[in-house]
Write a protein that holds these residues in place. Sequence first.
Motif, PDB file in Angstrom:
ATOM      1  N   LEU A   6      32.541  17.953 -33.290  1.00  0.00           N
ATOM      2  CA  LEU A   6      32.249  17.252 -34.452  1.00  0.00           C
ATOM      3  C   LEU A   6      30.535  17.193 -34.364  1.00  0.00           C
ATOM      4  CD1 LEU A   6      34.380  13.939 -33.004  1.00  0.00           C
ATOM      5  CD2 LEU A   6      34.828  15.637 -35.000  1.00  0.00           C
ATOM      6  N   SER A 155      29.285  13.388 -38.953  1.00  0.00           N
ATOM      7  CA  SER A 155      29.118  13.869 -40.244  1.00  0.00           C
ATOM      8  C   SER A 155      30.411  14.679 -40.780  1.00  0.00           C
ATOM      9  CB  SER A 155      27.762  14.774 -40.268  1.00  0.00           C
ATOM     10  OG  SER A 155      27.512  15.310 -41.476  1.00  0.00           O
ATOM     11  N   GLU A 156      30.908  14.630 -42.203  1.00  0.00           N
ATOM     12  CA  GLU A 156      32.260  15.346 -42.488  1.00  0.00           C
ATOM     13  C   GLU A 156      31.746  15.790 -43.870  1.00  0.00           C
ATOM     14  OE1 GLU A 156      35.663  12.505 -40.217  1.00  0.00           O
ATOM     15  OE2 GLU A 156      34.826  12.203 -42.250  1.00  0.00           O
ATOM     16  N   ASN A 157      32.619  16.888 -43.998  1.00  0.00           N
ATOM     17  CA  ASN A 157      32.567  17.468 -45.528  1.00  0.00           C
ATOM     18  C   ASN A 157      33.715  16.771 -46.048  1.00  0.00           C
ATOM     19  OD1 ASN A 157      30.105  18.972 -45.459  1.00  0.00           O
ATOM     20  ND2 ASN A 157      30.922  20.510 -44.246  1.00  0.00           N
ATOM     21  N   HIS A 158      33.487  16.253 -47.221  1.00  0.00           N
ATOM     22  CA  HIS A 158      34.733  15.418 -47.760  1.00  0.00           C
ATOM     23  C   HIS A 158      34.705  15.790 -49.225  1.00  0.00           C
ATOM     24  CE1 HIS A 158      37.017  12.095 -48.364  1.00  0.00           C
ATOM     25  NE2 HIS A 158      36.214  11.601 -49.404  1.00  0.00           N
ATOM     26  N   THR A 162      29.118  15.340 -48.296  1.00  0.00           N
ATOM     27  CA  THR A 162      29.048  14.988 -46.857  1.00  0.00           C
ATOM     28  C   THR A 162      29.030  13.589 -46.785  1.00  0.00           C
ATOM     29  OG1 THR A 162      27.498  16.572 -46.600  1.00  0.00           O
ATOM     30  CG2 THR A 162      27.468  14.974 -45.016  1.00  0.00           C
TER      31      THR A 162
END
Length: 174
Positions: A6, A155-158, A162
Motif C-alpha cells: 500500500l 493513496s489509491e488509483n481510482h 487518485t
Amino acid sequence: MTTPPLRLFFALPCPPDLASRVASWRDALGTFGRPVAAENLHITLVFLGSQPRGRLAELKALAEEIVAPAFALTFDRLERWHGGLLHLASSRPPDALIALEHSLRERLLSQGFDVEDRRFHPHLTLARHCRALPGGLAVAPSFSWQVESFALYVSENHQGGTRYKALSRHHLRG
Ligand code: 2AM
C-alpha cells in the motif's frame, strides 16, 4: 498469493467545509495546473511510501500511542515550488505541529520504517504542474482551523484519478 503493498502516509485531514472553501478560492484564481480534488486536500506529516499490508496494525498502534495537543493552524501564504507544486503555507507553523511531525517520525524510525530524512515544510497542496504563481491576489489567503486529529492514509488509483482514503484517525489530546 501475495497482496500488493500500500502507498501510505500520515496527514492532517482538511475539514470538508474548509476544503470546499479552499477549493473554491483556488478555482477563482484562474486556470492553472492540475487541481487537487477538494476531498483530497490534506497536509502530509510523514510520507511512508510503499508498505506491506502486514504492517498496518503496527502503524495504527504507533499512531494511537502519540500524546500531543490539538492546535490552531493558519495558512496565509500562496507559494509555488520548483516542479510546479502550488500550495498554501503558514508564515508561523505552530510548535505543536512541528512536535507532532517529530514524534511521529521518531516512532516510525525506532520501529524500523524507512522514512526520508528531510526538513518538514507543512503545506496544503492545491495543484500540481502549475507553471506560474497566479498573480494579482487582491487579498492574502487566510484559512484557519482547529486541528483535532491526524490520520493514516492510503493513496489509491481510482477510475483514472487518485483518491486518498483515511484508514484510521487519531485524536490529539495532551
Ligand atoms: P505533496 O502534496 O507535497 O506532493 C500523497 O502522495 C501525499 O504524500 C502528498 O501530500 C505528497 O506531497 C506526499 N508525498 C508524495 N511523495 C512524497 C515523497 N517522496 N516524499 C514526501 N512526501 C511525498
